[in-house]
Design a protein around this motif. Structure first.
Motif, PDB file in Angstrom:
ATOM      1  N   SER A  41      64.872 -42.854  -3.750  1.00 43.07           N
ATOM      2  CA  SER A  41      64.051 -42.227  -2.681  1.00 43.07           C
ATOM      3  C   SER A  41      62.511 -42.467  -3.330  1.00 43.07           C
ATOM      4  CB  SER A  41      64.169 -40.843  -2.820  1.00 43.07           C
ATOM      5  OG  SER A  41      64.017 -40.306  -4.183  1.00 43.07           O
ATOM      6  N   LEU A  42      62.352 -42.667  -4.701  1.00 41.91           N
ATOM      7  CA  LEU A  42      60.947 -43.018  -5.183  1.00 41.91           C
ATOM      8  C   LEU A  42      60.272 -44.534  -4.535  1.00 41.91           C
ATOM      9  CD1 LEU A  42      61.534 -41.873  -8.789  1.00 41.91           C
ATOM     10  CD2 LEU A  42      60.328 -40.807  -7.072  1.00 41.91           C
ATOM     11  N   ALA A  43      61.569 -45.251  -4.079  1.00 47.00           N
ATOM     12  CA  ALA A  43      60.895 -46.463  -3.832  1.00 47.00           C
ATOM     13  C   ALA A  43      60.948 -46.642  -2.308  1.00 47.00           C
ATOM     14  CB  ALA A  43      62.058 -47.805  -4.119  1.00 47.00           C
ATOM     15  N   LEU A  44      60.986 -45.835  -1.470  1.00 47.27           N
ATOM     16  CA  LEU A  44      61.005 -45.837  -0.092  1.00 47.27           C
ATOM     17  C   LEU A  44      59.795 -45.111   0.654  1.00 47.27           C
ATOM     18  CD1 LEU A  44      64.863 -44.605   0.622  1.00 47.27           C
ATOM     19  CD2 LEU A  44      63.788 -46.978   0.763  1.00 47.27           C
ATOM     20  N   GLY A  45      58.873 -44.785  -0.261  1.00 51.40           N
ATOM     21  CA  GLY A  45      57.370 -44.354   0.378  1.00 51.40           C
ATOM     22  C   GLY A  45      57.699 -43.072   1.393  1.00 51.40           C
ATOM     23  N   ASP A  46      57.538 -43.434   2.727  1.00 50.05           N
ATOM     24  CA  ASP A  46      57.092 -42.514   3.839  1.00 50.05           C
ATOM     25  C   ASP A  46      58.571 -41.885   4.099  1.00 50.05           C
ATOM     26  OD1 ASP A  46      54.438 -42.509   3.869  1.00 50.05           O
ATOM     27  OD2 ASP A  46      54.442 -44.057   5.494  1.00 50.05           O
ATOM     28  N   MET A  67      72.908 -46.647  28.782  1.00 51.01           N
ATOM     29  CA  MET A  67      73.306 -47.447  29.946  1.00 51.01           C
ATOM     30  C   MET A  67      72.140 -48.347  30.565  1.00 51.01           C
ATOM     31  SD  MET A  67      75.874 -44.773  31.614  1.00 51.01           S
ATOM     32  CE  MET A  67      76.420 -45.914  33.203  1.00 51.01           C
ATOM     33  N   ARG A  68      70.983 -47.606  30.671  1.00 51.02           N
ATOM     34  CA  ARG A  68      69.866 -48.395  31.426  1.00 51.02           C
ATOM     35  C   ARG A  68      68.955 -49.025  30.616  1.00 51.02           C
ATOM     36  NH1 ARG A  68      68.474 -43.511  35.707  1.00 51.02           N
ATOM     37  NH2 ARG A  68      70.372 -43.595  36.908  1.00 51.02           N
ATOM     38  N   GLU A  69      68.830 -48.730  29.337  1.00 48.57           N
ATOM     39  CA  GLU A  69      67.786 -49.552  28.273  1.00 48.57           C
ATOM     40  C   GLU A  69      68.712 -49.665  27.263  1.00 48.57           C
ATOM     41  OE1 GLU A  69      63.802 -47.799  28.370  1.00 48.57           O
ATOM     42  OE2 GLU A  69      64.595 -46.111  29.729  1.00 48.57           O
ATOM     43  N   PRO A  70      69.783 -50.374  27.133  1.00 51.60           N
ATOM     44  CA  PRO A  70      70.463 -50.779  25.961  1.00 51.60           C
ATOM     45  C   PRO A  70      69.597 -51.491  24.659  1.00 51.60           C
ATOM     46  CG  PRO A  70      71.002 -52.347  27.622  1.00 51.60           C
ATOM     47  CD  PRO A  70      70.194 -51.250  28.118  1.00 51.60           C
ATOM     48  N   GLU A  71      68.597 -52.168  24.952  1.00 53.58           N
ATOM     49  CA  GLU A  71      67.678 -52.658  23.891  1.00 53.58           C
ATOM     50  C   GLU A  71      67.100 -51.392  23.150  1.00 53.58           C
ATOM     51  OE1 GLU A  71      67.690 -53.859  27.086  1.00 53.58           O
ATOM     52  OE2 GLU A  71      68.572 -55.624  26.732  1.00 53.58           O
ATOM     53  N   ARG A  72      66.379 -50.629  24.010  1.00 56.68           N
ATOM     54  CA  ARG A  72      65.625 -49.393  23.384  1.00 56.68           C
ATOM     55  C   ARG A  72      66.837 -48.554  22.544  1.00 56.68           C
ATOM     56  NH1 ARG A  72      63.179 -44.260  26.323  1.00 56.68           N
ATOM     57  NH2 ARG A  72      62.359 -43.315  24.452  1.00 56.68           N
ATOM     58  N   TYR A  73      67.998 -48.385  23.159  1.00 55.43           N
ATOM     59  CA  TYR A  73      68.792 -47.778  22.471  1.00 55.43           C
ATOM     60  C   TYR A  73      69.380 -48.304  21.434  1.00 55.43           C
ATOM     61  CZ  TYR A  73      73.781 -45.729  21.935  1.00 55.43           C
ATOM     62  OH  TYR A  73      74.810 -45.319  21.047  1.00 55.43           O
ATOM     63  N   ALA A  74      69.406 -49.331  21.020  1.00 57.78           N
ATOM     64  CA  ALA A  74      69.779 -50.090  19.984  1.00 57.78           C
ATOM     65  C   ALA A  74      68.755 -50.146  19.030  1.00 57.78           C
ATOM     66  CB  ALA A  74      70.051 -51.597  20.356  1.00 57.78           C
ATOM     67  N   GLN A  75      67.350 -50.199  19.361  1.00 55.05           N
ATOM     68  CA  GLN A  75      66.252 -50.036  18.338  1.00 55.05           C
ATOM     69  C   GLN A  75      66.269 -48.710  17.685  1.00 55.05           C
ATOM     70  OE1 GLN A  75      64.521 -52.838  17.387  1.00 55.05           O
ATOM     71  NE2 GLN A  75      63.800 -51.206  16.040  1.00 55.05           N
ATOM     72  N   ILE A  76      66.352 -47.595  18.425  1.00 53.27           N
ATOM     73  CA  ILE A  76      66.574 -46.456  18.131  1.00 53.27           C
ATOM     74  C   ILE A  76      67.497 -45.999  17.087  1.00 53.27           C
ATOM     75  CG2 ILE A  76      66.774 -44.053  18.664  1.00 53.27           C
ATOM     76  CD1 ILE A  76      65.443 -44.473  21.187  1.00 53.27           C
ATOM     77  N   LEU A  77      68.588 -46.600  17.269  1.00 53.56           N
ATOM     78  CA  LEU A  77      69.613 -46.335  16.429  1.00 53.56           C
ATOM     79  C   LEU A  77      69.561 -47.326  15.139  1.00 53.56           C
ATOM     80  CD1 LEU A  77      72.482 -45.225  16.254  1.00 53.56           C
ATOM     81  CD2 LEU A  77      73.671 -47.361  16.983  1.00 53.56           C
ATOM     82  N   THR A  78      68.837 -48.426  15.169  1.00 51.53           N
ATOM     83  CA  THR A  78      68.670 -49.254  14.027  1.00 51.53           C
ATOM     84  C   THR A  78      67.603 -48.607  13.242  1.00 51.53           C
ATOM     85  OG1 THR A  78      69.374 -51.186  15.206  1.00 51.53           O
ATOM     86  CG2 THR A  78      67.872 -51.554  13.205  1.00 51.53           C
ATOM     87  N   ASP A  79      66.449 -48.044  13.805  1.00 47.22           N
ATOM     88  CA  ASP A  79      65.441 -47.382  13.028  1.00 47.22           C
ATOM     89  C   ASP A  79      66.044 -46.100  12.186  1.00 47.22           C
ATOM     90  OD1 ASP A  79      63.734 -49.097  14.240  1.00 47.22           O
ATOM     91  OD2 ASP A  79      62.962 -48.007  15.609  1.00 47.22           O
ATOM     92  N   ALA A  80      67.325 -45.511  12.832  1.00 46.39           N
ATOM     93  CA  ALA A  80      67.555 -44.407  12.073  1.00 46.39           C
ATOM     94  C   ALA A  80      68.649 -44.870  10.797  1.00 46.39           C
ATOM     95  CB  ALA A  80      68.437 -43.542  12.971  1.00 46.39           C
ATOM     96  N   HIS A  81      68.177 -46.183  10.311  1.00 43.82           N
ATOM     97  CA  HIS A  81      69.614 -46.679   9.562  1.00 43.82           C
ATOM     98  C   HIS A  81      69.184 -46.087   8.077  1.00 43.82           C
ATOM     99  CE1 HIS A  81      72.173 -49.688   7.524  1.00 43.82           C
ATOM    100  NE2 HIS A  81      71.322 -50.078   6.960  1.00 43.82           N
ATOM    101  N   VAL A  82      68.232 -45.748   7.664  1.00 39.06           N
ATOM    102  CA  VAL A  82      67.748 -45.199   6.457  1.00 39.06           C
ATOM    103  C   VAL A  82      68.766 -44.011   6.192  1.00 39.06           C
ATOM    104  CG1 VAL A  82      66.118 -44.234   5.124  1.00 39.06           C
ATOM    105  CG2 VAL A  82      65.700 -46.256   6.085  1.00 39.06           C
TER     106      VAL A  82
END
Length: 320
Positions: free
Chosen positions: A187-192, A115-130
């Motif tokens: 998984s072999l192509a995804l590194g970390d 609710m208060r930091e939607p940009e950060r919320y969206a970024q965290i969700l996007t970073d979990a995309h893998v």
């Protein structure tokens, strides 16, 4: 075959659309204090609704293939209980859960962040995309392969390919072998992030096998009435997991239009209502029997979506 008119299946969808647009307009007006802001937000809700419908038509076809063997009671529950799970579970609770886990936050803190930091919320969700793509892609890949690797399947759209798939089904658990090899190879192509991909992909595979296993066990019940009830319950769980897998990318992609969790939930929720209405219509009108390759097209689309979700993990890593 039902004699109901096509529009009659969408009465509740139309009503929910009106409510959704009004709710979106209210949120927009509250945030901006202007009529233009209200109209803009309502427009975004409409676009998200169309996006969900266009991406999920194949979901409706696949749902219909399962629902046609369920009794009327469980069909109604899929349209009522199921829509609540789809809107509040997959469009609100699930993204919040991912953000809470990824950012080590509590449930209340995750809601506050949305609710208060939607940009950060969206970024965290996007970073979990893998992890999301690995889970959803694996589940959908199993759904598609299970349909084509069927020794009893004798109707083929692309006969040269599908007939060979049916013959290969005599090899025990061949679809599981294919999926495990795909998970390992990517998984072999995804590194970390290889470990994250493998864990999420394995959980997607286990989820599919668990739901199918529960369904098989329930259908083997000796008591006919209880067995029918339990079979419907198992199919209901399978449909909800299928809907979840279809909606993963839609939820993340929706952040391109809005960072507001509730606007996204409203827009995609309205679209999900239409998908369920289409599902019931396809069952009642016997459309799958009339267009015998419609089901095949839907499962090919599922395989394509699974491959795209897998491929997006590679693209996501390269962009970082």
């Amino acid at each position: 075959m039902s004699s109901r008119s096509t529009l009659s299946y969408f009465h509740w969808s139309f009503a929910f659309t009106a409510i959704g647009l009004l709710a979106g307009g209210y949120i927009g007006y509250t945030a901006t204090g202007t009529v233009l802001g209200a109209l803009g937000t309502a427009f975004i809700v409409g676009v998200l609704c169309v996006l969900e419908i266009s991406l999920s038509f194949d979901n409706a076809v696949v749902n219909a293939t399962i629902l046609k063997d369920m009794d009327a009671v469980w069909r109604r529950r899929f349209l009522t209980w199921g829509i609540l799970i789809a809107v509040f579970g997959m469009r609100i609770v699930f993204p919040l859960l991912i953000v809470a886990i990824a950012a080590s936050l509590g449930p209340v803190e995750a809601v506050t962040l949305a609710m208060r930091e939607p940009e950060r919320y969206a970024q965290i969700l996007t970073d979990a995309h893998v992890g999301i793509a690995a889970f959803g892609g694996t589940f959908l890949l199993m759904v598609g392969l299970k349909f084509f690797f069927d020794a009893e399947k004798d109707t083929h759209w692309f006969h040269l390919i599908e007939s060979r798939f049916s013959k290969a089904a005599s090899i025990e658990a061949i679809e599981i072998v294919i999926v495990l090899l795909a998970i390992y190879g990517l998984s072999l192509a995804l590194g970390d992030q290889a470990h994250e991909f493998m864990v999420a992909g394995t959980l997607g595979l286990v989820s599919f096998l668990a739901v199918k296993g529960v369904g098989t066990y329930m259908e083997a019940s000796q008591e006919a009435m209880e067995g029918a009830y339990k079979s419907g319950a198992a199919s209901f769980m399978y449909l909800e997991l299928l809907d979840a897998s279809f909606s993963f990318d839609g939820v993340i992609g929706a952040f391109a239009l809005s960072n507001n969790l509730f606007i996204i939930a409203i827009g995609l929720g309205v679209g999900a209502f239409y998908v369920r209405s289409m599902t019931i219509m396809l069952v009642d009108k016997g459309t799958l029997a009339e267009y015998r390759y419609l089901e095949h097209g839907a499962f090919w689309a599922i395989l394509a979506l699974a491959v795209i979700m897998y491929a997006q993990t590679l693209t996501h890593i390269r962009k970082c």
